[in-house]
Design a protein around this motif. Sequence first.
Motif, PDB file in Angstrom:
ATOM      1  N   TYR A 179      76.413 -43.215 -30.019  1.00 49.12           N
ATOM      2  CA  TYR A 179      77.372 -42.266 -29.488  1.00 49.12           C
ATOM      3  C   TYR A 179      77.309 -41.516 -30.610  1.00 49.12           C
ATOM      4  N   GLU A 209      75.609 -32.885 -28.728  1.00 47.08           N
ATOM      5  CA  GLU A 209      75.938 -31.897 -27.480  1.00 47.08           C
ATOM      6  C   GLU A 209      76.812 -30.934 -27.791  1.00 47.08           C
ATOM      7  N   LYS A 212      80.830 -33.442 -27.149  1.00 49.30           N
ATOM      8  CA  LYS A 212      81.129 -34.389 -26.135  1.00 49.30           C
ATOM      9  C   LYS A 212      80.001 -35.404 -26.025  1.00 49.30           C
ATOM     10  N   LEU A 213      80.078 -36.521 -25.276  1.00 50.42           N
ATOM     11  CA  LEU A 213      79.251 -37.285 -25.194  1.00 50.42           C
ATOM     12  C   LEU A 213      78.437 -37.209 -23.845  1.00 50.42           C
ATOM     13  N   ASN A 214      77.195 -37.441 -23.843  1.00 51.32           N
ATOM     14  CA  ASN A 214      76.434 -37.363 -22.558  1.00 51.32           C
ATOM     15  C   ASN A 214      76.170 -38.867 -21.856  1.00 51.32           C
ATOM     16  N   MET A 215      76.457 -38.728 -20.632  1.00 49.21           N
ATOM     17  CA  MET A 215      76.455 -40.187 -20.191  1.00 49.21           C
ATOM     18  C   MET A 215      75.070 -40.726 -20.227  1.00 49.21           C
ATOM     19  N   SER A 237      71.948 -46.732 -25.933  1.00 51.77           N
ATOM     20  CA  SER A 237      72.343 -48.030 -26.220  1.00 51.77           C
ATOM     21  C   SER A 237      71.671 -49.148 -26.301  1.00 51.77           C
ATOM     22  N   ALA A 267      74.233 -51.992 -33.275  1.00 52.92           N
ATOM     23  CA  ALA A 267      73.947 -50.952 -33.966  1.00 52.92           C
ATOM     24  C   ALA A 267      73.465 -49.754 -33.369  1.00 52.92           C
ATOM     25  N   HIS A 282      72.683 -40.242 -22.549  1.00 57.75           N
ATOM     26  CA  HIS A 282      72.173 -41.016 -23.750  1.00 57.75           C
ATOM     27  C   HIS A 282      73.116 -42.347 -23.824  1.00 57.75           C
ATOM     28  N   ILE A 283      74.021 -42.400 -23.524  1.00 57.91           N
ATOM     29  CA  ILE A 283      74.823 -43.607 -23.574  1.00 57.91           C
ATOM     30  C   ILE A 283      74.150 -44.852 -22.705  1.00 57.91           C
ATOM     31  N   GLN A 284      73.953 -44.381 -21.505  1.00 59.02           N
ATOM     32  CA  GLN A 284      73.352 -45.488 -20.777  1.00 59.02           C
ATOM     33  C   GLN A 284      72.017 -45.994 -21.095  1.00 59.02           C
ATOM     34  N   GLN A 342      80.314 -56.406 -35.134  1.00 61.33           N
ATOM     35  CA  GLN A 342      79.742 -56.153 -36.138  1.00 61.33           C
ATOM     36  C   GLN A 342      80.920 -56.443 -37.472  1.00 61.33           C
ATOM     37  N   TYR A 361      86.137 -35.930 -23.388  1.00 60.12           N
ATOM     38  CA  TYR A 361      84.929 -36.593 -24.336  1.00 60.12           C
ATOM     39  C   TYR A 361      83.836 -36.476 -23.690  1.00 60.12           C
ATOM     40  N   TRP A 362      83.596 -36.209 -22.371  1.00 64.69           N
ATOM     41  CA  TRP A 362      82.145 -36.267 -21.824  1.00 64.69           C
ATOM     42  C   TRP A 362      81.683 -35.372 -21.136  1.00 64.69           C
ATOM     43  N   GLU A 363      80.532 -35.109 -20.957  1.00 64.81           N
ATOM     44  CA  GLU A 363      80.068 -33.850 -20.081  1.00 64.81           C
ATOM     45  C   GLU A 363      80.178 -34.334 -18.840  1.00 64.81           C
ATOM     46  N   ALA A 373      81.045 -53.035 -29.710  1.00 62.75           N
ATOM     47  CA  ALA A 373      79.779 -52.970 -30.458  1.00 62.75           C
ATOM     48  C   ALA A 373      80.119 -52.993 -31.914  1.00 62.75           C
ATOM     49  N   VAL A 388      74.056 -48.935 -30.408  1.00 62.95           N
ATOM     50  CA  VAL A 388      75.335 -48.220 -29.613  1.00 62.95           C
ATOM     51  C   VAL A 388      75.830 -47.432 -30.383  1.00 62.95           C
ATOM     52  N   VAL A 389      76.176 -47.917 -31.653  1.00 65.32           N
ATOM     53  CA  VAL A 389      77.091 -46.934 -32.520  1.00 65.32           C
ATOM     54  C   VAL A 389      76.339 -45.679 -32.927  1.00 65.32           C
ATOM     55  N   LEU A 424      81.478 -48.933 -27.071  1.00 64.62           N
ATOM     56  CA  LEU A 424      81.607 -48.717 -28.238  1.00 64.62           C
ATOM     57  C   LEU A 424      82.417 -49.401 -29.082  1.00 64.62           C
TER      58      LEU A 424
END
Lengths: 421, 421, 421
Positions: A228, A235, A239-242, A249, A222, A244-246, C65, C376-378, C61, A224-225, C58
């Motif tokens: 993301y 952002e 865009k995704l920030n690595m 999650s 949960a 945050h993901i690292q 579920q 998709y990513w910074e 995960a 992880v979702v 992603l």
Amino acid sequence: MEYTMMSHFLGAPFMQISFSFSSFADFQDVHVMVFAGFGFLMTFLRKYGFSGVGFNLLIAALGLQWGTFIHGIFYSHGQKFQIEIKSMINADFSTVAVLISFGAVLGKTSPIQMLIMTILEITVFVANEYLVFEIFSASDIGESMTIHAFGAYFGLAVAGILYRSKLKEGHPNEESVYHSDLFAMIGSLFLWIFWPSFNSAIADNEKKQYRAIVNTYFSLAASVVTAYACSSLLESRGKLNMVHIQHASLAGGVAVGTCADMEISPYYAMIIGSVAGVVSVLGFKSLTPLFATKLRIHDTCGVHNLHGLPGVIGGLASIIILALESSDPAKMASQAAALGSSIATALVGGLITGAILKIPIWEQPSDEDCYDDSVYWEVLCSVLRMYMMTILGKVLPTTCLDVCVASLCQNWLNSPLIERN
Amino acid sequence: MEYTMMSHFLGAPFMQISFSFSSFADFQDVHVMVFAGFGFLMTFLRKYGFSGVGFNLLIAALGLQWGTFIHGIFYSHGQKFQIEIKSMINADFSTVAVLISFGAVLGKTSPIQMLIMTILEITVFVANEYLVFEIFSASDIGESMTIHAFGAYFGLAVAGILYRSKLKEGHPNEESVYHSDLFAMIGSLFLWIFWPSFNSAIADNEKKQYRAIVNTYFSLAASVVTAYACSSLLESRGKLNMVHIQHASLAGGVAVGTCADMEISPYYAMIIGSVAGVVSVLGFKSLTPLFATKLRIHDTCGVHNLHGLPGVIGGLASIIILALESSDPAKMASQAAALGSSIATALVGGLITGAILKIPIWEQPSDEDCYDDSVYWEVLCSVLRMYMMTILGKVLPTTCLDVCVASLCQNWLNSPLIERN
Amino acid sequence: MEYTMMSHFLGAPFMQISFSFSSFADFQDVHVMVFAGFGFLMTFLRKYGFSGVGFNLLIAALGLQWGTFIHGIFYSHGQKFQIEIKSMINADFSTVAVLISFGAVLGKTSPIQMLIMTILEITVFVANEYLVFEIFSASDIGESMTIHAFGAYFGLAVAGILYRSKLKEGHPNEESVYHSDLFAMIGSLFLWIFWPSFNSAIADNEKKQYRAIVNTYFSLAASVVTAYACSSLLESRGKLNMVHIQHASLAGGVAVGTCADMEISPYYAMIIGSVAGVVSVLGFKSLTPLFATKLRIHDTCGVHNLHGLPGVIGGLASIIILALESSDPAKMASQAAALGSSIATALVGGLITGAILKIPIWEQPSDEDCYDDSVYWEVLCSVLRMYMMTILGKVLPTTCLDVCVASLCQNWLNSPLIERN
């Protein structure tokens, strides 16, 4: 497995072994998290990968020996103390608290400072753990409060004391590159994968172990979702920030730790994980810059967002669940005491440790030398040289090129050209 | 686990399975060490990463099939031979000896030479193992003597025969870069983490398995600390050398192997680990250069320091411990015979294998082509191209740039521009 | 282990748990494969590593579920559904089918498209699995047909619908670099190592589990050897192709899946593995280009060669083995029905899913933006900046350099210079 194994051992003459459900497979999973998980998670800085993974190994290897010793002293009550799989897991656990604090000061301290911190922090950690489990009789199977919140607030206190005001504008080395972020992802994934083992490793019966596994599995998924989703919403341009993901999650694993073995539905675990994922990303986005500027606490890895806040969420969640179950108010008080004790002990211990580490005899790196492996490691300039050779090899003679590379290296890595032997 | 599982199997019609404590989880841990551990440990050379991890996979995959076969022949006494978890562990173990020898000749041999070495070395290895365990009845649970010392001295003998005097000044490709050392650290850490499983995998009862786990855990931790201390003391300006850390941290696991299951205190295990860490770093610092110049043996990965010396320490430690316990002198003689036999068989086998590999029909790479993936792998020049495009893309037309990159690639990788399909 | 554990649970009031041999250690092995194995296998593209490993996390995960939910609906028959280790393994299994399909469209779809595909594919997957195991009563322990063939043909159908005719000449970003291939090797090796756990995880008794482990072990080893041989024979000048090695080494694990638990000799498993290794390399060499040009199906990771063809081989092998054993023809018909159903359901499901994903509201990347993380990513331009600083730092003032880097970044990554916070 351990059950059978241990019952065979009971009464065996060579060693007195207490009854334990912890298995060797659980231990190995935790061991992977400590050495490969935390180690690679700290390789994200572009010039500090050797130190990230290397000092992680040194701290953990020293820490597990010291942790075994201190834990033995606290729990053996004067008798010869026992080594069993569970005590190895506990020793590994005590190093995790130090590794979390290491994350807060990553790049700004010397190995000697880290070894001193290891010795001091583990001592305080085991004392607090004793308080939480033996005196308060609190419940904290995944040690969200006793390891994660403790480690984070200890590290923040140390980072606050060691604050470098000259670096408040940031440091050119304090950034990642593409491949360093992929190395960090190795660490992040192995932590993610084995977190169910972490949260269930010290369960004292199979039902609890089983529940802890299932709840951690769903809480992590949960988080992880939501991590993301939240990273993308906050952002610029979605865009995704690595970073945050690292980290975010994993927040679900931390937050569900305290109540992982309680009789809750996986549905609750998913709520806890979702909240932790959101809070963790929000922390990276707003709290970390605020801490650095207003509170003068610079948290290199953002351990407050991965371990501090989710650890507190874990403690609070356990109180809420006990309240919903309308169980004995004394139990809730225990949990609150455990949370308060973990944070307070960590802050006091961290401030004292920080003060000791500030004494200018521990070879603390200068401001310019922060986040730079070449201060502690023999680093090769051969990448640079290879490219120079490729581009200028035809034009310049090799000896000339060597001088040129050496001079660039001195600027680049603040060290003369050193060959790997 | 295996105990229960096996007892269910006993008497089952489909397969005759001998009583064994080895579990599938132990096997998987050993499997990780063989394929990911040794594989990535050998990616440290900047242009030989594909071959390091790729040929490791090929050697181990062939070796485990051949090892199963040869082991079956030696131990089945003419009957249909049995496949069980333990025989899979033994097959994996036999490949480890070859992978150690591969480390000594890394970058200087062709895949065909390595496949021939695999077949020959495993045959000799199983013969020596039979001698040690069945004839001498020696004790060597972690196989410090039979795998590590054997593999190292076999490899050194081969490396001695294949010595390239033109490369005595070194080779420009024989160096690491920053990221290749981080890849090697993946291997080193997974070896470190799972070493307790390696040293306990073939224990024949639970007490021994348990002791082997605990002793290996502490020995490894101790060798990390002394390896860091020693590396820092011996290098110029107190810096750490990544090669020492990658290898000497593991020396404690090798050295404690022989006596890991004996009734020793973890305190002894830590002494053995500490000594091994120091000896291993000293070996890298003084013996490896000496071997290369005086003995004309060039040991690419320094396997003598990680496997040879600690393997011998393991054998000697077992003799000392038996002496301290004032046990039967015949036991000490067995251990000495096992150590002597392992080294002698390895040297003789290695010299003969080296002589066979020297026959100039096995596509041995030329001196210039050593340590270079592009001889065996289709390697892309696209990194170079990408940078060229970035820097010169505005100035030069693309076709011109392509010719330019191709020509640089030819110099750089000694091969024309090859696209990955 | 599970046996003991589960028998303790039976009759326990808190949860109804069905008898299961699946152990937590098996689950963790499968978990490593799903998150680290598949994740890193997809990092091979030089500019799409974040997305490869990040979207894998992603998808998996979310998928686990959703898979738990859908699986529960199909199998609980209206009752409250049970969570046990086996259902966690099944949830992980259902995500594997999606991750395989993700490989076919890697780099050409948006995360939103992937999330929609996850929801749709898992629903179809569980329906087909129900058909295969409950209606046809087919045997498919390693799920070669139900996961691997299904996932591959589903992905190919989606890729066919989403075909981009403008990219038929290829895309400059669709290539690997040296280090991205080494990261992919991490994934490949962890898949290889834990495949015996994958093929044995859902065995319903110990004999079958044991056979599945042994057969998978030997099949994988055999496919490595033939993959190397075949790659070297087919490539120009006998060189090896890293793509073949990364994928075809695993083909033996897929192909032996269906009959891994049957009473076959390891010798048969080795034949199956050898054939799969050869077919997989042949597929990469001839079928993948043919698919892209003639069938207008572009398969980024070549999942047809790793999962599609070996999955079909697995199904056919099970029919041949049943024929050789002269068992009940109804059994053979079941297997044939399972194979046919898996492929047909996958194709129909994939075509419908592809049509839904083609609706132009899901932020599908433009042709130029394919295979590019920066959409998709910074992504930091600091590598470029570092080199620029090194080379031009003396000549140009920093502000000027920054503008210069930002402008280059915009060209290079199609995005302005973004700092990692």
